[in-house]
Each structure stands twice: as C-alpha cells, then as structure tokens.
Design an enzyme around this catalytic site. Structure first.
Site, PDB file in Angstrom:
ATOM      1  CG  HIS A 124      -8.600 -41.523 -31.034  1.00 55.10           C
ATOM      2  ND1 HIS A 124      -8.061 -40.384 -31.569  1.00 55.10           N
ATOM      3  CD2 HIS A 124      -9.951 -41.357 -31.117  1.00 55.10           C
ATOM      4  CE1 HIS A 124      -9.022 -39.565 -31.960  1.00 55.10           C
ATOM      5  NE2 HIS A 124     -10.187 -40.142 -31.700  1.00 55.10           N
ATOM      6  CD  GLU A 125     -12.719 -45.542 -31.032  1.00 55.52           C
ATOM      7  OE1 GLU A 125     -13.580 -45.072 -30.274  1.00 55.52           O
ATOM      8  OE2 GLU A 125     -12.800 -45.481 -32.268  1.00 55.52           O
ATOM      9  CG  HIS A 151     -14.749 -36.674 -22.136  1.00 59.50           C
ATOM     10  ND1 HIS A 151     -14.815 -35.854 -23.234  1.00 59.50           N
ATOM     11  CD2 HIS A 151     -15.031 -35.868 -21.074  1.00 59.50           C
ATOM     12  CE1 HIS A 151     -15.114 -34.625 -22.872  1.00 59.50           C
ATOM     13  NE2 HIS A 151     -15.261 -34.601 -21.562  1.00 59.50           N
ATOM     14  CG  HIS A 165     -13.946 -40.697 -28.021  1.00 62.08           C
ATOM     15  ND1 HIS A 165     -14.119 -39.343 -28.115  1.00 62.08           N
ATOM     16  CD2 HIS A 165     -13.433 -41.098 -29.223  1.00 62.08           C
ATOM     17  CE1 HIS A 165     -13.739 -38.927 -29.314  1.00 62.08           C
ATOM     18  NE2 HIS A 165     -13.323 -39.971 -30.007  1.00 62.08           N
TER      19      HIS A 165
END
Length: 819
Positions: A599-600, A606, A603
């Site tokens: 999940h991290e 992105h 980010h």
C-alpha cells in the site's frame, strides 16, 4: 494555523490509511481512533506549495546524465542481477548490511554531506541558512509577480507562483519531516526554527491580495499557449485564493484568519484529548469468565479488575467475555465519550460552518467538496447509497453467520430468531473466526515465505515489469540519513536513469513512531535555465555547479530536458517491522504487513512516476478522493499469484510459497468484510451529515445525528441510548467532509484492477502493456489532468468523462460495488 493558500504540503493524510486503513475500525471499534499526522492537514486551502527532495550523484551509474538511452541500458543490463541480489540482502542479512553501509556508519567521524544530501543541512545551523536562502528567492518572485505588466510577464505568472510554492514547501515539508523523525534534539529544534521562518512569511503572503489580482489578470489574457498542466495549476490557484477570503473586506478577512486559527486549535484539542465518560469499569474476576487470564491479572487489584473503557483491553474483553450483560456494560463504556469531548467536537463543527458561510459556501461540506471528484454532497450521497445497496446482501449473509454462532452457543438448532445485539458482534465474530482459524496452519507459518528483503525484491521486480523502473541499493554518504538503519534506494528507469530517491526506514526501534507512513520530501518540478542562471549569479561555495545550487544539492536530472533540468522526487518510507532476535534470521512479515508495505509503495510509485513540470500537481498532489487509488490498487497486487511468484520463497529452503496458503488467508480476512464496509458507510454518512448546513442550526446534536445514521444504514441498528461514540471519531477533524474517500478509492481501485489488469487473469498483473496503460493514462499525470479523464482513459468507460453528469458518475462507480 497553517496558512490557507500558500502551503500545499505532501498528501501526508494518505499515509494514515497506509498505516491504519479504515477497515481497522472493524477490529478496534472500541478504541479512540486517530492519527496525529492527519491533524496537520486540516486547512483545505493549501495547494500552492508542495515537496520533493533528492540528489544527483555522478558517482553512481544511475545518475549518468547522457542523453543516449542505450548508454544506461548497457550499464543496467550488466548489473541488474547484482542489484536484485543486493536489494534482498541489505534488508535480510545484517552482516551484508554492515559491510554495505560501512562508510555511512563512519558519519560521526567524517564531514557531513548533508541530510538527504541537501548541502545546507550539514549541521543544525544549516537549517536556518536553508530557510533564509529559499526565503530570499521567494521574496524576489513575489516582487516579480506583483510588478508584472507586459503580456510576456503575465504569461509567466502561473510558473512563478508554482515556483514560489515549491520554495516554501522545500523548507516546510522537509522540516516537518525532520522535526517529527530525527532523533537529534538539536537538529529537531533547528528544523522547528526553519519551519517557523517560512511559516511566518506565508502568513504575510496570505494577506498579499496583489498575488490573486495578478493571477486574475493573467487568466483574463490569452492562455492558448498554456498546456493542460498549466491550466490545471492556474485553476487550482484561483480556487484556493477564492477560498482564503482574499477578496473579502478587511473585517471579514480578519474574522476568517481568526476562525482558521480557532478551528486548528479546537480541532487539535479535540483529537488529542478525546476521553471516555468513565476511564475504568470495575468487575469481580468471576464476572469476566472467558477473558484472557493474563489480561485480567494485569488490571487486577485485591480481587477486583479495573478495566480501561477504551483501548485493546476493553476490545479483548468484548471478544471473549461470556456474560452478555457484562459485555453490554463494557460496550456502553467504550462507546461513550465525555461531555467535554462531545462539546469540543460540536464547537469545531460550528466554527467550520461559520468559516464556510463567511466565504460564500452553503456549508463546510460544500466547501470541502468543491475541488474533489465527487464535488457536491448529492454526488457523495449517490455513491454511498449505491455501495450501501450493493452491500446489503453480503451483510445479511455474514450476519446470519453470527446468528448461527449465537444459536449454537445457546444449544438451539434454529438461528432465525437469534438477535445480534451491538455487544454481541465482536464476541461471535471471534467465535466464528477462531473456528475458521483452527482448520488452518499457524498464522506465522505464512511469514516464513515473506522476509522483508524478498518483499522489497518483489516490489522492484513488479515495478520493473509493469513500468520499467527498479530499485537499486545506493550507499549513503555521511550525514545523509537520520538513522544508521535507513537504506537508500535509487529508482532507476530503463531509459532515463535516475528518476527518484527512496529512503527506507522500515525497522522498529525505541522512540520511533509505530505508524507506517509515506512522505514526499521534495517533488518533481521543472527548473528552467533562467533559474539556473540566477543560481550561478549568487552561487554559494558549498555547491559544485549552478544546477546543483538550484536544487539545494538534491537530486536532479537533465535527461530529455530542453531549457532546464528536472528536480527529482525524494521519498521517505517509514514502517515498524520487528527485527528478528536471531541475527541469522531475517525480519519476517505477516501477510497484513506485506499488504501495508505494498500500500505504501502505491503512494511511492505515484510520486515516482507522476513527475510533472509543476510541483502543485506532482505525484500524489491530486484530489483527496483520488489520492488513495494507486495505494489501494497495490493491495490487489499483494495477493496476486503471479506477483507473489516473483519473490515469495521460504527464507531457509528457498521453496516457493504454496498459493493456497494465501487464498486461505484471504478467505479468513474477508470473512466479515461486509461489516467493515457497513461501518465505513455509516461513518461516511456521519461525516457528511455533521458538516452539512445542520451544523449551523440551533439545537445541533451530533449524538442524535450519529444514532440516526446508525438507524438508517447499519443492520445492527443504533448504539444504546446514552452512548456517544462520535466523540472518539477523530477523523471528523482530519477528513472534514471527505471521509468517504477511502470507500470511493476502494471501488475505483477494484475497477482498475478489473479493467486494466484483468483481475490478474492470464498474468494480467505482471504484463508491461497493462502497466504502461495505467502509467500513461493515470500515474504519470499526477494531478495535472482531470481525475475523471484519467479514470476514463484507464478504464475505457466514456460514462466517466469529466463532462458527464456528476450524479450519474457517482452511481456508475458506486454500482460497481466492492465484491
């Protein structure tokens, strides 16, 4: 107060979901749930600034600045296997890491090269020099914007305001990270001072009406030469100036400033001092039959148990205590906030309502949603209603499981008449889950296949296959990191060389925050030759070139750039994984921790790929209800068979992970997924309701509203009379009308996973064509392209166009469900 316009900051609020995603409420429903980092992101009008930090190191092959793609490709192909092996070893082998990091460990005896290789930050005193240097540049830009008169000068206004934002963010975001993370008190204090210098200047800028006036003149002129990114930035700046009371009479402007300060103070006080009506409940030991004896012993005194009403002890009691009347008493205590806490919450909501009315909005909700994908309360309601309808059937089926468990416990065969009270939920969920778990292998068995090093290796291999970028370990220079355990990874593109720098602080240690987090310390932005020439004129001796000076010594690239260079993203990734007590055994992750790391990294990728020319729209600088899409999407990859085959191997035998172990784990984790969705829906509706015009009305009662939302949207019904759990919902301050974003992005991510990556079928999760599609249509634009257009391009669904009816789009997305 964080100034309204001239501070954008990283989207650090998104880190909270990375650490404690909203579904954790299902597991800790009795716990006051708040992340302190969220409270720093309250002011809705901060878009002018951002962050980014990294350094170009000519000693590393990745930093070769040749404009010939094949030059780097040949270097990369000869060392990729070595890099891949080293990537695993620096996280899994303490001996390998010790040897790899030898010269960085000598930092205490050698000259510092600067934190993050920022040439100013070689000592605590350097923070003020860093702030003053960027402050001088900022003041010069303000003068240029205010003095603009010609067509050519107005044509540069947006670029100049974006640069102004970047200069302020360079100091504030980096200082914000350092003061929260660095163990050296002197450096922490220096970062606070640097932060204050730039913060005070932003207060001055927020009162400088000429900046907004000059932007309007620029926008009224011919903007045909501006590309989509520049127009997007201009629109963002215009909206933010309007929201910041810049056009109001001085008396109202003063009230706006005062209200903003009061909201920040009241909101911070609310989230930091939430308390229950009763701190403890007292029981005899015999009343807590079924609870863990060790837990009981911990809170026992002379035969009585003083059980805290909030936190893990009460939650564990709700899950295990057999007596339903005792569970009810614990439930009531855990769901009742103090009167002072509820009063503070309602004061916050009323002040927000006044602030929004002051600048012409019907409610704070309307103000908060104006620049979001779902930009009106009716659109949010349509989305939430559609998801609610989709969730009714799975919710009923999962509720039947609890009824069956309760009937079985009562010794009856018919579960139809079994009623599940709110204090039954955790207890019977635990019964069902324990029954399921008993049929599976031990939870830690799966971890043997998931060492931290192999997971990092897998992420690099995945990104290489999808996007053509990989992680390459890079030895840090003395003084470059805040702790000797921090690993630096250079992010290397197949064609462009170095494109970002990633600092990984992943191991637990005393005094470190346990919350995983993603920080963008400096983001992407185009640095023009004009700026470089300015640096040449006043170049300080600490820099080796004007290019280096233009980015404070941090990473930049000239690859493919005409008329300047690109400052590259610098990212810090924080986790709290436990090191093994055995030095020969690597850190082994649970599947939940693997999901968190993926999940991290969503980010991070992105930020890495969204390298726009304007820092205002770089990377994660997108609408709040779009920011979690890439990170939640990565959770799908974490459970994909082909992705796991890239790395998941037993740390001792090198045996590949049997995939059925993952399917068993997923089945276990999703056993009561519909409960999580319903809980999130109720909280999202609550967030909408308390930020609506109702907050300004006489007799506003947040408790009545919360119970009404439960009655309408929860199949468990409202909490008992006398409870007021909304006083523990700290994210009413942190999200302020946008709490629906997590559910919204869960649905969007599910849609992307299905439409772009084919739900992982036929190796869809590791196919370059699919990765390039997602990158080109969505990731690489950051916030520089309308989010709906990005979504339409990625999915191919024309109904998701930015010009389509907002309510219809919300219904289309919501109707897709979470299944």
């Amino acid at each position: 107060m964080r100034p309204a316009v001239l501070y954008s900051g990283c989207q650090d609020w998104a880190r909270w979901v990375t650490t404690n995603p909203p579904q954790m409420l299902k597991q800790t429903s009795s716990v006051p749930w708040i992340c302190a980092r969220c409270t720093r992101q309250q002011q809705p009008l901060r878009r002018l600034l951002h962050t980014s930090s990294s350094r170009h190191d000519n000693s590393h092959p990745a930093a070769v600045r040749s404009k010939q793609p094949n030059t780097f490709s040949s270097i990369q192909s000869s060392s990729s296997k070595h890099n891949d092996h080293a990537l695993r070893q620096i996280f899994d082998s303490p001996a390998f890491w010790s040897e790899f990091s030898q010269h960085s460990r000598a930092s205490y005896m050698r000259r510092s090269h600067g934190l993050f290789q920022n040439k100013y930050l070689t000592s605590p005193e350097g923070f003020e020099r860093f702030a003053q240097s960027n402050l001088r540049k900022a003041k010069k830009i303000v003068d240029q914007v205010l003095q603009a008169k010609s067509k050519e000068e107005y044509g540069k206004v947006v670029k100049q305001l974006d640069r102004l934002s970047d200069l302020l963010c360079r100091v504030i975001d980096l200082s914000d990270f350092v003061r929260a993370t660095h163990p050296d008190r002197l450096i922490e204090a220096a970062a606070v001072r640097a932060h204050s210098i730039m913060y005070e200047y932003m207060n001055v800028l927020n009162a400088t009406t000429g900046l907004a006036e000059q932007l309007e003149v620029a926008l009224s002129d011919d903007t045909k030469l501006w590309d989509e990114e520049e127009k997007m930035v201009a629109d963002i700046l215009r909206r933010d100036f309007a929201k910041s009371a810049i056009d109001l009479p001085q008396s109202k402007k003063d009230r706006f400033v005062a209200l903003s300060q009061e909201i920040n103070l009241v909101g911070s006080h609310f989230s930091e001092s939430m308390s229950p009506a009763k701190q403890y409940l007292t029981f005899n030991k015999s009343q807590l039959q079924g609870a863990d004896p060790m837990l009981i012993q911990q809170y026992s005194n002379w035969g009585q148990v003083d059980l805290p009403t909030v936190g893990m002890p009460s939650l564990m009691a709700l899950r295990t205590v057999k007596d339903p009347e005792i569970r009810k008493e614990i439930f009531m205590g855990s769901r009742t906030a103090s009167r002072s806490t509820v009063r503070m919450l309602e004061l916050l909501l009323k002040k927000r309502s006044e602030l929004a009315n002051l600048v012409g909005f019907e409610s704070y909700l309307h103000m908060a949603l104006e620049d979001k994908m779902l930009n009106h309360p009716s659109s949010v309601h349509n989305f939430l209603y559609q998801v609610s309808q989709e969730n009714r059937s799975p919710m009923a089926a999962q509720l039947d499981q609890l009824r069956a468990a309760k009937a079985h416990a009562a010794g009856t065969a018919n579960s139809t008449g079994s009623h599940i009270d709110p204090w039954d939920k955790e207890y019977y969920m635990t019964q069902v889950l324990q029954s399921t778990r008993s049929k599976q292998r031990r939870p830690d068995f799966l971890s043997s296949y998931l060492s931290l090093g192999t997971v990092m290796q897998g992420l690099s291999r995945l990104f290489s296959r999808l996007y053509g970028v990989q992680f390459v370990p890079h030895n840090t220079m003395p003084g470059e990191t805040w702790n000797s355990d921090v690993r630096r990874l250079d992010v290397i593109s197949e064609t462009e060389g170095l494109v970002a720098v990633l600092y990984c602080d992943l191991f637990a240690r005393e005094g470190k925050s346990p919350n995983p987090a993603h920080f963008t310390l400096r983001c992407s932005r185009f640095i023009s030759d004009e700026e470089i020439n300015e640096s040449r004129e006043r170049m300080e001796p600490i820099f080796e070139s004007p290019e280096e000076a233009s980015n404070d010594g941090m990473a930049y690239s000239s690859y493919g750039q005409k008329g300047g260079i690109m400052q590259l993203p610098t990212i810090a990734l924080i986790c709290d994984f436990s090191l093994s007590s055995n030095p020969r055994k690597p850190a082994l992750l649970s599947f939940g921790e693997v999901t968190t790391l993926f999940h991290e990294m969503g980010h991070a990728i992105h930020s890495i790929l969204g390298r726009t020319r304007f820092q205002n729209v770089s990377g994660t600088r997108v609408a709040t209800d779009f920011a979690e899409l890439p990170s939640i999407l990565m959770e799908h990859f974490a459970a994909d068979k082909d992705v796991l085959s890239l790395f998941a191997r037993h740390y001792e035998t090198d045996e590949p992970l049997p995939y059925e172990m993952i399917t068993d784990q997923l089945s276990f984790e999703k056993k009561f997924e519909a409960f999580d969705v319903e809980n999130q829906l109720t909280l999202s509706f609550l967030d909408q309701a308390v930020h609506s015009p109702a907050a300004a009305q006489a007799g506003f009662d947040s408790t009545a509203i919360y119970h009404a939302m439960q009655s309408k949207y929860s199949q468990f019904g409202p909490d008992p009379r006398g409870t007021c759990w909304q006083g523990f919902f700290g994210h009413l301050f942190g999200y302020g009308g946008t709490y629906y974003s997590y559910l919204f992005d869960r649905v969007l991510a599910k849609r992307i996973w299905r439409d772009v990556f084919k739900s992982g079928k036929e190796r869809g999760a590791v196919t370059r064509e699919h990765g390039e599609r997602f990158k080109s249509e969505l990731l690489q634009h950051g916030g520089g392209k309308d989010a709906w257009e990005c979504l339409k391009g990625a999915t191919g669904d024309s109904r998701l166009s930015k010009d389509a009816d907002p309510k219809e789009k919300a219904s289309v997305i919501g109707g897709g469900g979470l299944k």
